[in-house]
Design an enzyme around this catalytic site. Structure first.
Site, PDB file in Angstrom:
ATOM      1  N   GLU B  39       0.435  -0.510  -6.595  1.00 31.91           N
ATOM      2  CA  GLU B  39      -0.887   0.098  -6.511  1.00 31.91           C
ATOM      3  C   GLU B  39      -0.911   1.359  -7.362  1.00 31.91           C
ATOM      4  O   GLU B  39      -0.005   2.197  -7.246  1.00 31.91           O
ATOM      5  CB  GLU B  39      -1.203   0.450  -5.053  1.00 31.91           C
ATOM      6  CG  GLU B  39      -1.360  -0.786  -4.180  1.00 31.91           C
ATOM      7  CD  GLU B  39      -0.973  -0.534  -2.732  1.00 31.91           C
ATOM      8  OE1 GLU B  39      -0.803   0.633  -2.342  1.00 31.91           O
ATOM      9  OE2 GLU B  39      -0.811  -1.518  -1.992  1.00 31.91           O
ATOM     10  N   GLU B  70       0.367  -5.395   0.511  1.00 29.99           N
ATOM     11  CA  GLU B  70       1.816  -5.308   0.308  1.00 29.99           C
ATOM     12  C   GLU B  70       2.522  -6.629   0.587  1.00 29.99           C
ATOM     13  O   GLU B  70       3.473  -6.997  -0.108  1.00 29.99           O
ATOM     14  CB  GLU B  70       2.400  -4.198   1.189  1.00 29.99           C
ATOM     15  CG  GLU B  70       2.174  -2.777   0.655  1.00 29.99           C
ATOM     16  CD  GLU B  70       0.766  -2.221   0.856  1.00 29.99           C
ATOM     17  OE1 GLU B  70      -0.064  -2.897   1.491  1.00 29.99           O
ATOM     18  OE2 GLU B  70       0.489  -1.109   0.374  1.00 29.99           O
ATOM     19  N   PHE B  93       4.422   4.461  -0.668  1.00 29.14           N
ATOM     20  CA  PHE B  93       5.167   5.322   0.261  1.00 29.14           C
ATOM     21  C   PHE B  93       6.035   4.388   1.094  1.00 29.14           C
ATOM     22  O   PHE B  93       5.548   3.360   1.553  1.00 29.14           O
ATOM     23  CB  PHE B  93       4.241   6.043   1.245  1.00 29.14           C
ATOM     24  CG  PHE B  93       3.419   7.166   0.691  1.00 29.14           C
ATOM     25  CD1 PHE B  93       2.420   6.926  -0.234  1.00 29.14           C
ATOM     26  CD2 PHE B  93       3.607   8.468   1.139  1.00 29.14           C
ATOM     27  CE1 PHE B  93       1.625   7.972  -0.716  1.00 29.14           C
ATOM     28  CE2 PHE B  93       2.813   9.510   0.668  1.00 29.14           C
ATOM     29  CZ  PHE B  93       1.824   9.258  -0.269  1.00 29.14           C
ATOM     30  N   ASP B  95       6.742   4.564   4.000  1.00 28.82           N
ATOM     31  CA  ASP B  95       6.113   4.420   5.317  1.00 28.82           C
ATOM     32  C   ASP B  95       5.239   3.171   5.417  1.00 28.82           C
ATOM     33  O   ASP B  95       4.951   2.710   6.512  1.00 28.82           O
ATOM     34  CB  ASP B  95       5.222   5.625   5.607  1.00 28.82           C
ATOM     35  CG  ASP B  95       5.897   6.940   5.298  1.00 28.82           C
ATOM     36  OD1 ASP B  95       6.169   7.694   6.225  1.00 28.82           O
ATOM     37  OD2 ASP B  95       6.163   7.213   4.100  1.00 28.82           O
ATOM     38  N   PHE B  96       4.789   2.643   4.283  1.00 27.34           N
ATOM     39  CA  PHE B  96       3.922   1.464   4.317  1.00 27.34           C
ATOM     40  C   PHE B  96       4.729   0.177   4.427  1.00 27.34           C
ATOM     41  O   PHE B  96       4.181  -0.908   4.366  1.00 27.34           O
ATOM     42  CB  PHE B  96       3.020   1.385   3.071  1.00 27.34           C
ATOM     43  CG  PHE B  96       2.256   2.649   2.751  1.00 27.34           C
ATOM     44  CD1 PHE B  96       2.003   3.609   3.725  1.00 27.34           C
ATOM     45  CD2 PHE B  96       1.782   2.879   1.465  1.00 27.34           C
ATOM     46  CE1 PHE B  96       1.298   4.774   3.431  1.00 27.34           C
ATOM     47  CE2 PHE B  96       1.068   4.038   1.161  1.00 27.34           C
ATOM     48  CZ  PHE B  96       0.833   4.992   2.144  1.00 27.34           C
ATOM     49  N   HIS B 139       3.271   9.417   6.413  1.00 31.20           N
ATOM     50  CA  HIS B 139       3.494   9.568   4.969  1.00 31.20           C
ATOM     51  C   HIS B 139       4.698  10.443   4.642  1.00 31.20           C
ATOM     52  O   HIS B 139       4.795  10.951   3.525  1.00 31.20           O
ATOM     53  CB  HIS B 139       2.264  10.191   4.296  1.00 31.20           C
ATOM     54  CG  HIS B 139       1.074   9.289   4.190  1.00 31.20           C
ATOM     55  ND1 HIS B 139       0.287   8.966   5.256  1.00 31.20           N
ATOM     56  CD2 HIS B 139       0.530   8.646   3.129  1.00 31.20           C
ATOM     57  CE1 HIS B 139      -0.702   8.171   4.858  1.00 31.20           C
ATOM     58  NE2 HIS B 139      -0.572   7.961   3.564  1.00 31.20           N
TER      59      HIS B 139
HETATM   60  C1  LIG Z   1      -0.831  -0.092   3.421  1.00 29.44           C
HETATM   61  C2  LIG Z   1      -1.162   1.047   2.514  1.00 29.44           C
HETATM   62  N1  LIG Z   1      -1.001   0.888   1.185  1.00 29.44           N
HETATM   63  C3  LIG Z   1      -1.313   1.894   0.349  1.00 29.44           C
HETATM   64  C4  LIG Z   1      -1.780   3.080   0.827  1.00 29.44           C
HETATM   65  C5  LIG Z   1      -2.095   4.218  -0.126  1.00 29.44           C
HETATM   66  N2  LIG Z   1      -3.536   4.431  -0.235  1.00 29.44           N
HETATM   67  C6  LIG Z   1      -4.163   5.383   0.489  1.00 29.44           C
HETATM   68  S1  LIG Z   1      -5.794   5.392   0.231  1.00 29.44           S
HETATM   69  C7  LIG Z   1      -5.691   4.130  -0.884  1.00 29.44           C
HETATM   70  C8  LIG Z   1      -6.940   3.603  -1.523  1.00 29.44           C
HETATM   71  C9  LIG Z   1      -7.921   3.172  -0.526  1.00 29.44           C
HETATM   72  O1  LIG Z   1      -9.075   2.750  -1.136  1.00 29.44           O
HETATM   73  P1  LIG Z   1     -10.314   2.338  -0.257  1.00 29.44           P
HETATM   74  O2  LIG Z   1      -9.876   1.470   0.872  1.00 29.44           O
HETATM   75  O3  LIG Z   1     -11.315   1.762  -1.168  1.00 29.44           O
HETATM   76  O4  LIG Z   1     -10.814   3.700   0.392  1.00 29.44           O
HETATM   77  P2  LIG Z   1     -11.284   5.018  -0.346  1.00 29.44           P
HETATM   78  O5  LIG Z   1     -10.061   5.845  -0.553  1.00 29.44           O
HETATM   79  O6  LIG Z   1     -11.947   4.645  -1.596  1.00 29.44           O
HETATM   80  O7  LIG Z   1     -12.205   5.680   0.629  1.00 29.44           O
HETATM   81  C10 LIG Z   1      -4.375   3.717  -1.039  1.00 29.44           C
HETATM   82  C11 LIG Z   1      -3.931   2.658  -1.952  1.00 29.44           C
HETATM   83  C12 LIG Z   1      -1.901   3.225   2.223  1.00 29.44           C
HETATM   84  N3  LIG Z   1      -2.321   4.359   2.777  1.00 29.44           N
HETATM   85  N4  LIG Z   1      -1.590   2.190   3.041  1.00 29.44           N
END
Ligand SMILES: Cc1ncc(C[n+]2csc(CCOP(=O)(O)OP(=O)(O)O)c2C)c(N)n1
Lengths: 337, 344
Positions: B39, B70, B93, B95-96, B139
Site C-alpha cells: 500500500e 493484506e 505496519f 501491527d496489521f 501502530h
Molecule cells: C489493515 C490496515 N492496512 C493499512 C492501514 C494503513 N492505512 C491507514 S489509513 C489508510 C487509508 C485508508 O483510506 P480510506 O479507507 O479511504 O479512508 P480515508 O483515510 O480516506 O478516510 C491506510 C492504508 C491500516 N490502518 N490498516
C-alpha cells in the site's frame, strides 16, 4: 446538523493549529503538545452529521482512524475527547488510546485504527440488540479504501444472513492515502458491494448533507424496524493530507483545488438560506459551535499529564476476575510497586 | 573487523531507507522476477520511505500499489513465489499482521515443509516496527517474537544502513520466506528523525550479509548486552555512559532472529559472565526469554547474573509519559547492566 458540522470543522482547524505547535519549523511527528499521527476529517462533516442525526445514545457507532466528526455528531464528550487527543489523564481513555482510539461507552462510540476492523464489532452490537429484542441499531463507518478488506465483506455477509440492524457507511473521499480509488477498486460506486450480499445499497453524491440525512434516515429506520442491514456510500472530500505532515506529493493540484471547492458546509448554509433561515441564526449557530470548541480545547490543555505508572493499569478489567482482596487494593492504588 | 573497515572505506554514508532501496533496485535490475507490492509503495514511495524513488525506474507494473487487503496481496506474493518469482510484499505496519496472518503463518511459512520440501516460497515480507512517537497500541508494536516463534520464516532486523543493505540483498536472494522488520525510528525519514547511529558508510557495490551472524557492535569485558533494531543504539548509548563509570559493556546486535547466532552470545558471556538482553517487544514469551534460555542450556556455568529489559506486558500507551515509561531507554539498559554487575 449544521451546528454539528461547523463544530467539527472548527475543531479540526483548531486541532491542526495545536498539532503544528512545537513541530515547527522542522516537522517532527513526536514533538509538540499533540503527539503521534493525526488524521483530520475536514471535508467529511456531512457524513457524520447526516447519519448520526438519526441515532440515540443506545445506538452503537464504530469509527475508523478519522473519527472526530463522527464522534462529535454521536455526542461523544467533547472535553474528554480533546483531553484524550492531548494525551491527558482525564481523557476518555486516560491517555491510553489517543485520537484513533476514542471510546465513549456513555454514547456507545468506539474506534479502530486498523482498516475495516470496526465493522465486525458493529455487527456484534447489532447482534446483541437483536438478541435482547431492543430496537437499537449499529453503524459502522469506513473509508472507500476499506471496501476491499475482508473484515468489511465478511461483515456485510454476516449482517445480511442474520438480518441484523446494522448500517454500513462508506465515506468516499476519493483517496486512500496516496491511492486514488480507481487504481485499487473496480467499482466506481462502493454501494454496489451490497449486490453480492443481497442487501440494499445506496449512494449519495456531492457532499450533500441533506441527501445524506435522508438516505441514512431510511437505512436507520429499516434497521430499527427489524428489516436488516443497509450499505450506504456517501461522497465527501479530503481537504488536507491523509495525516498531518503528509505533503501530498502524489496528489494533482487540480484535485486538491476541486476538493476545496466542494464545501458541504457552505452548501448546507445555502440550503438553510433557501429555506428562509436568516443569516443571524446561521451566525449564531456558528459562534456557539466555535465557543464550544474553544472551551473544550482550553479545558483539555489544563488537564494533567497521566502518571507514567498508569501505563500498567487496565490491561484487564479492574478488578480482574479471581482477584483477591489483596490484589484489588494493589490494582486500585495503581503502579506495579 | 572487516565489516567496519568496509563501512569506513566508503566516503558515502546513507540513511537506512536509502540503503534498503539501493539493494532492492539492484536486485530488480538483475532479475525480472523481483517485484514489490504494498500500500502506498508506488507514488508515495512507502510511508517509511522503504521504496522511495523506485517507481520512476521500474513503473507501476513492478512497484505495485495494491488494495488495502493484506490477506489477498500477501497471499498473492506466496502464490507468485511458489510460481518461481521473487516478490517483496510490504505490510505497512507490523501491527496489521493480524489481517493477513493466515497467509503468513499457514501458507508462506509452512508450504515448504508441508510439501516435503517440494515447494519453495522465495519471498520477502517487509514491515515497519516500533514505537517512540506516540502512535498508540495499534501502530507501535515491535512483535519480533511473534514471527520468530512460528517456524518456517527467517526473521531479519537491521540496525544500521550497512547491515540493512547487505541483509536485503541476502533476503531477496534467499529461497525461503524472509520477514524483514525495519524500525521506523532508524529509517531516516524527514518527519521522524533518527538517532545518529543508523546512518553509516555503505559501499556502492552489492554485498550480502549472511543470516545467522550476529555482529559485535561494541567490544567490552564486563557485561554482555544482547539486542537488536533500535535498541542497539540505545545499548551503545548506555555503554558510553557506563564507560564513564569504568564499566566496559559489550554490545551484540543479533541482526537475524531466525537463524539465531547463539554462539557469538555464548562466547561473549563466557568472557563477561554477565548477560543483559534488551528488546522493544513484550517481555513475556519473547526474544529476551529465548536468549537467556539458550545461553543457560549450554553455558549455565558461565552465567553469573542475567537481567532482561523489555516492554512490560502492556499494549503501548498513547500519552508520552506512559509510552516513555514502557519502552526501554538507555538509562534502563545502563541500570540493568549495573544490576548484573552488583554482585561482584
Ligand atoms: C489493515 C490496515 N492496512 C493499512 C492501514 C494503513 N492505512 C491507514 S489509513 C489508510 C487509508 C485508508 O483510506 P480510506 O479507507 O479511504 O479512508 P480515508 O483515510 O480516506 O478516510 C491506510 C492504508 C491500516 N490502518 N490498516
Amino acid at each position: 446538523m449544521y451546528e454539528n458540522m461547523v463544530t467539527a470543522r472548527h475543531y479540526e482547524e483548531r486541532l491542526q493549529e495545536e498539532y503544528l505547535e512545537g513541530k515547527q519549523p522542522a516537522f517532527d511527528i513526536s514533538a509538540g503538545p499533540i503527539p503521534g499521527e493525526l488524521h483530520l476529517a475536514a471535508g467529511h462533516e456531512a457524513s457524520g452529521a447526516g447519519v448520526c442525526q438519526h441515532l440515540r445514545d443506545d445506538d452503537t457507532v464504530t469509527a475508523p482512524h478519522r473519527p472526530h466528526h463522527i464522534a462529535i455528531a454521536k455526542g461523544v464528550d467533547l472535553e474528554r475527547m480533546t483531553a484524550e487527543i492531548f494525551g491527558r489523564e482525564t481523557g476518555l481513555s486516560g491517555g491510553k488510546g489517543g485520537h484513533m482510539h476514542l471510546f465513549d461507552p456513555d454514547v456507545n462510540f468506539a474506534c479502530s485504527g486498523i482498516i475495516a476492523e470496526g465493522c465486525p464489532p458493529a455487527v456484534g452490537a447489532g447482534l446483541a440488540a437483536k438478541k435482547r429484542h431492543s430496537d437499537a441499531v449499529a453503524v459502522a463507518f469506513l473509508g472507500e479504501g476499506a471496501i476491499d478488506q475482508g473484515a468489511f465483506l465478511e461483515s456485510l455477509n454476516l449482517a445480511s444472513v442474520q438480518n441484523l440492524p446494522v448500517v454500513f457507511v462508506i465515506e468516499d473521499n476519493d483517496w486512500a492515502i496516496s491511492m486514488p480509488k480507481e487504481r485499487v477498486t473496480d467499482v466506481e460506486n462502493g454501494a454496489q458491494r451490497a449486490d453480492g450480499f443481497d442487501l440494499p445499497g445506496a449512494r449519495v453524491d456531492a457532499d450533500d448533507a441533506i441527501a445524506i440525512y435522508d438516505a441514512a434516515g431510511e437505512a436507520v429506520r429499516r434497521a430499527r424496524d427489524g428489516n436488516g442491514p443497509t450499505l450506504l456510500e456517501v461522497q465527501v472530500h479530503r481537504r488536507m493530507g491523509h495525516f498531518m505532515g503528509d505533503a501530498e506529493g502524489y496528489r494533482p493540484d487540480a484535485d486538491k483545488n476541486a476538493a476545496a471547492k466542494r464545501d458541504s458546509i457552505e452548501r448546507l448554509a445555502a440550503d438553510l438560506r433557501a429555506h428562509d433561515v436568516d443569516d443571524e441564526t446561521i451566525e449564531e449557530l456558528r459562534s456557539r459551535a466555535h465557543e464550544r470548541v474553544e472551551a473544550a480545547i482550553e479545558w483539555a490543555k489544563e488537564q494533567p499529564e497521566p502518571d507514567p505508572a498508569d501505563a500498567y493499569e487496565d490491561v484487564f478489567s479492574d478488578p480482574p476476575s479471581g482477584a483477591t482482596e489483596g490484589d484489588r487494593s494493589v490494582a486500585e492504588t495503581g503502579g506495579d510497586d | 573487523m572487516a565489516q567496519q573497515e568496509r563501512e569506513r572505506q566508503t566516503d558515502r554514508s546513507l540513511t537506512m531507507s536509502r540503503a534498503i532501496v539501493e539493494a532492492i533496485a539492484h536486485e530488480m535490475r538483475e532479475d525480472d522476477d523481483v517485484f514489490y507490492m504494498g500500500e502506498d509503495v508506488a507514488d508515495y514511495g512507502g510511508i517509511f520511505d522503504s521504496t522511495a524513488g523506485l517507481l520512476e525506474e521500474f513503473g507501476h507494473d513492478r512497484i505495485m500499489d495494491v488494495p488495502i487487503s493484506e490477506t489477498a496481496y500477501i497471499g498473492a506474493a506466496v502464490g507468485a513465489a511458489q510460481a518461481g518469482m521473487r516478490p517483496i510484499a510490504e505490510l505497512m505496519f507490523v501491527d496489521f499482521f493480524g489481517v493477513g496472518m493466515d497467509q503468513i503463518y499457514n501458507q508462506m511459512a509452512k508450504n515448504t515443509y508441508m510439501s516435503g520440501g517440494n515447494v519453495s516460497v522465495p519471498m520477502v515480507l517487509t514491515a515497519a516496527v516500533g514505537g517512540t512517537y506516540n502512535d498508540a497500541a495499534q501502530h507501535s508494536q515491535t512483535l519480533y517474537g511473534t514471527f520468530a516463534h512460528l517456524p518456517g520464516m527467517k526473521v531479519v532486523v537491521p540496525s544500521t544502513a550497512y547491515d540493512a543493505k547487505g541483509l536485503m540483498h541476502s533476503a531477496i536472494r534467499d529461497d525461503d520466506p524472509v520477514v524483514y522488520l525495519f524500525h521506523k525510528r532508524l529509517m531516516g525519514i524527514g518527519w521522524l528523525p533518527a538517532p545518529d547511529g543508523p546512518k553509516t558508510g555503505v559501499p556502492e557495490e552489492p554485498y550480502t550479509i549472511p543470516f545467522g551472524e550476529a555482529d559485535v557492535k561494541r567490544e567490552g569485558a564486563d557485561a554482555t548486552v544482547v539486542t537488536l533494531g533500535l535498541h542497539v543504539h540505545r545499548a551503545l548509548e548506555a555503554a558510553e555512559s557506563l564507560a564513564d563509570d569504568g564499566i566496559d559493556a559489550e554490545v551484540i546486535d543479533l541482526r537475524t532472529l531466525v537463524p539465531l547466532d547463539i554462539d557469538t552470545v555464548r562466547e561473549s558471556v563466557a568472557k563477561t559472565g554477565r548477560l543483559v538482553v534488551v528488546d522493544e517487544d513484550y517481555r513475556s514469551y519473547g526474544v529476551t526469554g529465548e536468549i537467556i534460555a539458550r545461553v543457560a542450556e549450554d553455558g549455565l556455568a558461565d552465567l553469573e547474573a542475567v537481567e532482561r529489559v523489555a516492554v512490560p506486558d502492556v499494549p503501548i500507551p498513547y500519552a508520552r509519559a506512559m509510552e516513555t515509561e514502557v519502552i526501554p531507554d538507555a538509562a534502563d539498559i545502563a541500570a540493568a547492566v549495573r544490576n548484573v554487575r552488583s554482585n561482584e
